[in-house]
Design a protein around this motif. Structure first.
Motif, PDB file in Angstrom:
ATOM      1  N   ASN A 173      26.021 -25.494 -36.749  1.00 49.36           N
ATOM      2  CA  ASN A 173      26.521 -24.422 -37.607  1.00 49.36           C
ATOM      3  C   ASN A 173      27.714 -24.794 -38.486  1.00 49.36           C
ATOM      4  N   THR A 174      28.649 -25.549 -37.934  1.00 50.26           N
ATOM      5  CA  THR A 174      29.817 -25.951 -38.707  1.00 50.26           C
ATOM      6  C   THR A 174      29.681 -27.343 -39.307  1.00 50.26           C
ATOM      7  N   GLY A 175      28.574 -27.988 -39.047  1.00 47.17           N
ATOM      8  CA  GLY A 175      28.383 -29.343 -39.510  1.00 47.17           C
ATOM      9  C   GLY A 175      28.973 -30.395 -38.594  1.00 47.17           C
ATOM     10  N   GLY A 176      29.378 -29.988 -37.396  1.00 42.50           N
ATOM     11  CA  GLY A 176      30.033 -30.905 -36.487  1.00 42.50           C
ATOM     12  C   GLY A 176      29.118 -31.896 -35.808  1.00 42.50           C
ATOM     13  N   SER A 177      27.834 -31.615 -35.805  1.00 40.92           N
ATOM     14  CA  SER A 177      26.883 -32.498 -35.156  1.00 40.92           C
ATOM     15  C   SER A 177      25.616 -32.571 -35.988  1.00 40.92           C
ATOM     16  N   THR A 178      25.089 -33.771 -36.128  1.00 41.25           N
ATOM     17  CA  THR A 178      23.842 -33.988 -36.854  1.00 41.25           C
ATOM     18  C   THR A 178      22.920 -34.865 -36.035  1.00 41.25           C
ATOM     19  N   ASN A 179      21.635 -34.764 -36.307  1.00 40.29           N
ATOM     20  CA  ASN A 179      20.697 -35.702 -35.727  1.00 40.29           C
ATOM     21  C   ASN A 179      19.605 -36.002 -36.743  1.00 40.29           C
ATOM     22  N   ASN A 199      28.840 -23.933 -45.961  1.00 39.76           N
ATOM     23  CA  ASN A 199      28.689 -22.572 -45.455  1.00 39.76           C
ATOM     24  C   ASN A 199      29.175 -21.521 -46.452  1.00 39.76           C
ATOM     25  N   ALA A 200      30.090 -21.893 -47.333  1.00 40.60           N
ATOM     26  CA  ALA A 200      30.541 -20.964 -48.362  1.00 40.60           C
ATOM     27  C   ALA A 200      29.454 -20.682 -49.378  1.00 40.60           C
ATOM     28  N   LYS A 201      28.513 -21.606 -49.529  1.00 39.29           N
ATOM     29  CA  LYS A 201      27.418 -21.445 -50.475  1.00 39.29           C
ATOM     30  C   LYS A 201      26.088 -21.132 -49.804  1.00 39.29           C
ATOM     31  N   ASN A 202      26.088 -21.017 -48.478  1.00 41.59           N
ATOM     32  CA  ASN A 202      24.850 -20.773 -47.729  1.00 41.59           C
ATOM     33  C   ASN A 202      23.765 -21.776 -48.100  1.00 41.59           C
ATOM     34  N   THR A 203      24.151 -23.033 -48.152  1.00 42.73           N
ATOM     35  CA  THR A 203      23.239 -24.074 -48.598  1.00 42.73           C
ATOM     36  C   THR A 203      23.319 -25.285 -47.681  1.00 42.73           C
ATOM     37  N   VAL A 204      22.161 -25.831 -47.356  1.00 41.31           N
ATOM     38  CA  VAL A 204      22.076 -27.085 -46.622  1.00 41.31           C
ATOM     39  C   VAL A 204      21.441 -28.127 -47.537  1.00 41.31           C
ATOM     40  N   TYR A 205      21.895 -29.365 -47.418  1.00 42.37           N
ATOM     41  CA  TYR A 205      21.464 -30.434 -48.301  1.00 42.37           C
ATOM     42  C   TYR A 205      20.848 -31.570 -47.500  1.00 42.37           C
ATOM     43  N   LEU A 206      20.024 -32.338 -48.170  1.00 47.19           N
ATOM     44  CA  LEU A 206      19.526 -33.581 -47.619  1.00 47.19           C
ATOM     45  C   LEU A 206      19.623 -34.646 -48.692  1.00 47.19           C
ATOM     46  N   GLN A 207      20.585 -35.541 -48.534  1.00 46.70           N
ATOM     47  CA  GLN A 207      20.729 -36.675 -49.435  1.00 46.70           C
ATOM     48  C   GLN A 207      19.824 -37.787 -48.945  1.00 46.70           C
ATOM     49  N   MET A 208      18.914 -38.222 -49.782  1.00 47.27           N
ATOM     50  CA  MET A 208      17.927 -39.224 -49.418  1.00 47.27           C
ATOM     51  C   MET A 208      18.143 -40.456 -50.285  1.00 47.27           C
ATOM     52  N   ASN A 209      18.526 -41.544 -49.660  1.00 53.93           N
ATOM     53  CA  ASN A 209      18.740 -42.808 -50.343  1.00 53.93           C
ATOM     54  C   ASN A 209      17.721 -43.834 -49.877  1.00 53.93           C
ATOM     55  N   SER A 210      17.585 -44.897 -50.654  1.00 53.13           N
ATOM     56  CA  SER A 210      16.671 -45.984 -50.311  1.00 53.13           C
ATOM     57  C   SER A 210      15.290 -45.461 -49.944  1.00 53.13           C
ATOM     58  N   LEU A 211      14.774 -44.596 -50.777  1.00 56.27           N
ATOM     59  CA  LEU A 211      13.497 -43.955 -50.473  1.00 56.27           C
ATOM     60  C   LEU A 211      12.361 -44.964 -50.411  1.00 56.27           C
ATOM     61  N   LYS A 212      11.468 -44.720 -49.476  1.00 56.08           N
ATOM     62  CA  LYS A 212      10.302 -45.553 -49.247  1.00 56.08           C
ATOM     63  C   LYS A 212       9.037 -44.752 -49.515  1.00 56.08           C
ATOM     64  N   ALA A 235      19.909 -20.435 -48.555  1.00 57.88           N
ATOM     65  CA  ALA A 235      19.540 -19.509 -47.495  1.00 57.88           C
ATOM     66  C   ALA A 235      20.129 -18.128 -47.741  1.00 57.88           C
ATOM     67  N   SER A 236      19.399 -17.109 -47.309  1.00 58.34           N
ATOM     68  CA  SER A 236      19.883 -15.743 -47.387  1.00 58.34           C
ATOM     69  C   SER A 236      19.185 -14.907 -46.323  1.00 58.34           C
ATOM     70  N   GLY A 237      19.747 -13.733 -46.038  1.00 57.65           N
ATOM     71  CA  GLY A 237      19.137 -12.807 -45.107  1.00 57.65           C
ATOM     72  C   GLY A 237      19.551 -12.980 -43.661  1.00 57.65           C
ATOM     73  N   PHE A 238      20.473 -13.874 -43.395  1.00 56.57           N
ATOM     74  CA  PHE A 238      21.001 -14.070 -42.046  1.00 56.57           C
ATOM     75  C   PHE A 238      22.381 -14.680 -42.155  1.00 56.57           C
ATOM     76  N   THR A 239      23.077 -14.734 -41.013  1.00 54.91           N
ATOM     77  CA  THR A 239      24.432 -15.287 -41.003  1.00 54.91           C
ATOM     78  C   THR A 239      24.339 -16.799 -40.924  1.00 54.91           C
ATOM     79  N   PHE A 240      24.304 -17.399 -42.080  1.00 55.67           N
ATOM     80  CA  PHE A 240      24.055 -18.831 -42.208  1.00 55.67           C
ATOM     81  C   PHE A 240      25.030 -19.659 -41.382  1.00 55.67           C
ATOM     82  N   ARG A 241      26.280 -19.306 -41.387  1.00 54.77           N
ATOM     83  CA  ARG A 241      27.317 -20.108 -40.745  1.00 54.77           C
ATOM     84  C   ARG A 241      27.183 -20.182 -39.234  1.00 54.77           C
TER      85      ARG A 241
END
Length: 116
Positions: free
Chosen positions: A53-59, A74-87, A24-30
């Motif tokens: 924003n801080t990763g304290g809550s997920t859904n 937040n230091a890398k302005n990156t969000v991830y999605l780890q996907m296991n057991s893919l169907k 992500a770029s162009g905004f305050t990611f954190r």
């Protein structure tokens, strides 16, 4: 301007794993909640996972709960999605999203295909 760039998609066997990234770029990611959506052929776009924003809550969508994990650096302005057991039903284009004011911003998407 706001930019979201997804990567990490590909072709994997059912039961396999992939890790998606959204740079992500162009905004305050954190300060922003980040969300992953997906859209399969012939279906509406659906929410997959979100993280505050801080990763304290997920859904998660019920269909991915226990298999997918959303996280952020937040230091890398990156969000991830780890996907296991893919169907096969996980096959879709996956999009990164952020809501800023009245506007919703989307990346270009990355294709995930789980097929034998």
């Amino acid at each position: 301007q706001v930019q979201l760039v997804e990567s990490g998609g590909g072709l994997v066997q059912p039961g396999g794993s992939l890790r998606l990234s959204c740079a992500a770029s162009g905004f305050t990611f954190r300060l922003r909640t980040m969300t992953w959506y997906r859209q399969a052929p012939g279906k509406e776009r659906e929410l997959v996972a979100s993280i505050t924003n801080t990763g304290g809550s997920t859904n998660y969508a019920e269909s991915v709960k226990g298999r997918f994990t959303i996280s952020r650096d937040n230091a890398k302005n990156t969000v991830y999605l780890q996907m296991n057991s893919l169907k096969p039903e996980d096959t879709a284009v996956y999009y990164c999203n952020v809501l800023i004011g009245l506007k919703s911003y989307w990346g270009q998407g990355t294709q995930v295909t789980a097929s034998s």
